[in-house]
Design an enzyme around this catalytic site. Structure first.
Site, PDB file in Angstrom:
ATOM      1  N   GLY A  97      32.690  16.018 -59.593  1.00 55.42           N
ATOM      2  CA  GLY A  97      31.935  14.791 -59.327  1.00 55.42           C
ATOM      3  C   GLY A  97      31.190  14.833 -58.007  1.00 55.42           C
TER       4      GLY A  97
ATOM      5  N   TYR B 173      35.441  -1.764 -63.269  1.00 56.54           N
ATOM      6  CA  TYR B 173      35.578  -0.789 -62.176  1.00 56.54           C
ATOM      7  C   TYR B 173      36.289  -1.432 -60.984  1.00 56.54           C
ATOM      8  CZ  TYR B 173      33.900   2.419 -58.487  1.00 56.54           C
ATOM      9  OH  TYR B 173      33.806   3.304 -57.440  1.00 56.54           O
TER      10      TYR B 173
ATOM     11  N   ILE C 194      27.741   6.071 -51.818  1.00 53.75           N
ATOM     12  CA  ILE C 194      27.692   7.372 -51.145  1.00 53.75           C
ATOM     13  C   ILE C 194      26.371   8.071 -51.467  1.00 53.75           C
ATOM     14  CG2 ILE C 194      28.819   9.621 -50.865  1.00 53.75           C
ATOM     15  CD1 ILE C 194      30.470   7.219 -49.862  1.00 53.75           C
TER      16      ILE C 194
ATOM     17  N   LYS D 139      39.879  -0.655 -59.184  1.00 53.13           N
ATOM     18  CA  LYS D 139      40.014  -0.284 -57.762  1.00 53.13           C
ATOM     19  C   LYS D 139      41.059  -1.166 -57.069  1.00 53.13           C
ATOM     20  CE  LYS D 139      37.388   3.234 -57.654  1.00 53.13           C
ATOM     21  NZ  LYS D 139      38.012   4.552 -57.487  1.00 53.13           N
TER      22      LYS D 139
HETATM   23  C1  AKB Z   1      29.247   2.770 -57.680  1.00 54.61           C
HETATM   24  O1  AKB Z   1      28.089   2.371 -57.441  1.00 54.61           O
HETATM   25  O2  AKB Z   1      29.841   2.534 -58.731  1.00 54.61           O
HETATM   26  C2  AKB Z   1      29.949   3.540 -56.598  1.00 54.61           C
HETATM   27  C3  AKB Z   1      30.753   2.661 -55.707  1.00 54.61           C
HETATM   28  C4  AKB Z   1      30.084   1.843 -54.679  1.00 54.61           C
HETATM   29  O3  AKB Z   1      31.939   2.609 -55.827  1.00 54.61           O
HETATM   30  N1  AKB Z   1      29.009   4.316 -55.843  1.00 54.61           N
END
Ligand code: AKB
Length: 323
Positions: free
Chosen positions: A11, A143, A173, A147
């Site tokens: 990744g 997501y 990132i 997290k």
């Molecule tokens: C995303 O955009 O899903 C990632 C993040 C900010 O966790 N780059």
């Protein structure tokens, strides 16, 4: 000497973390786990690699035993935009996979597990400016929920089971080696490909979308520094805010344009990614990371743009397969 397993090694972050860890700890001591065909050639050639489906617990145990692993950097994760479209896969990788890694760490007596979290762990009710380390966390994305799950589970395994789990909440990132395409902040990488190849980029986020970002060398630094920090100084574990820079798409476009004057940006909004971005903070208060383990980013936006243009231009000019 540590024996380190990196999941998600193909990744965006894994493909840069593995070479850095190999340089520090020796090629033979860092095992890259990912689909063999997608692992970059430099990673395949320099040290041990293995395939690993983190949603299958027995596979994790097999790899830990086969390579004598004592530390895991668990980077496998389905990013925000794709997770909304592929909920089952996201559940298997981000939730089941993370649980499997933590259980395997306890049962095999591992020394340390590093699990990156994200600004995705925050939501629309979170204070958006200089978001505190401890705050409201009610994400409205799968997501983000995964997290928060990772952070809470990581801290639970520290306090209830004595397992050393650490993690940082990474912003978007930016990097040139492996292009991310499944996230929300990826425009800040794709814009460089557009600028170098066509001197043009169509952005899927609105011009006033202000998001926290970080250049890859700082993300690698954060992950390694938190892993190597003196445990006695840590009050937080799996949930450190880390901050570097924040900008809107026009801020970044202007910085690119000042180096490539013909560059132009226009906008075609993707409602899915815009809604995710709108639920994320503008910037993070990272004083806990600064005081507990000395976090200090090195790249601001200008330094990042210079480095990105130089390295990505070189990469895109190289013959296919040479890098
Ligand atoms: C995303 O955009 O899903 C990632 C993040 C900010 O966790 N780059």
């Amino acid at each position: 000497m540590q024996r380190i397993l990196v999941t998600g090694a193909a990744g965006q972050i894994g493909s840069e973390l593995v070479p850095e860890l190999r340089q520090r700890y020796g090629n033979a001591n860092v095992i890259a786990a990912g689909h063999h065909t997608s692992l970059p050639a430099d990673i395949r050639q320099a040290g041990p690699c293995t395939t690993l489906d983190v949603s299958v617990r027995a596979q994790i145990d097999r790899v830990i035993k086969a390579y004598g692993i004592d530390t895991i950097y668990h980077l496998s994760s389905i990013l925000s935009a794709l997770a909304e479209q592929r909920r089952q896969v996201a559940y298997r990788v981000n939730i089941q996979g993370l649980y499997n890694i933590l259980e395997a760490a306890v049962d095999n007596g591992l020394e340390r597990v590093i699990i990156p979290s994200s600004i995705g762990a925050f939501g629309p009710d979170t204070p958006g400016d200089r978001t505190p380390n401890e705050t409201i966390q009610k994400p409205n994305t799968l997501y983000g929920i995964s997290k928060v799950f990772g952070e809470l589970m990581g801290n639970y395994y520290v306090h209830q089971l004595g397992c050393d789990v650490r993690g940082v909440r990474l912003p978007g990132i930016i990097s040139w080696k492996t292009e991310p395409t499944a996230g929300t902040t990826d425009y800040a990488v794709a814009i460089f490909y557009g600028a170098i190849r066509q001197r043009h980029y169509t952005c899927y986020l609105k011009p006033d979308t202000f998001l926290p970002m970080m250049y890859m060398p700082d993300a690698i630094l954060a992950l390694i520094q938190v892993a190597e920090a003196d445990g006695k100084r840590l009050h937080h574990h799996a949930d450190f805010n880390v901050n570097a820079m924040s900008f809107t798409p026009p801020d970044l476009a202007n910085a690119i344009q000042s180096r490539l004057p013909e560059f132009r940006i226009d906008y075609r909004i993707d409602p899915l990614r815009q809604a995710i971005a709108d639920s994320w903070p503008n910037s993070l208060d990272d004083s806990a990371a600064r005081s507990e383990w000395g976090w200090q980013p090195e790249f601001d936006m200008d330094a990042m743009v210079d480095d990105m243009l130089e390295n990505l231009t070189r990469k895109l000019a190289a013959p296919e397969g040479s890098g």
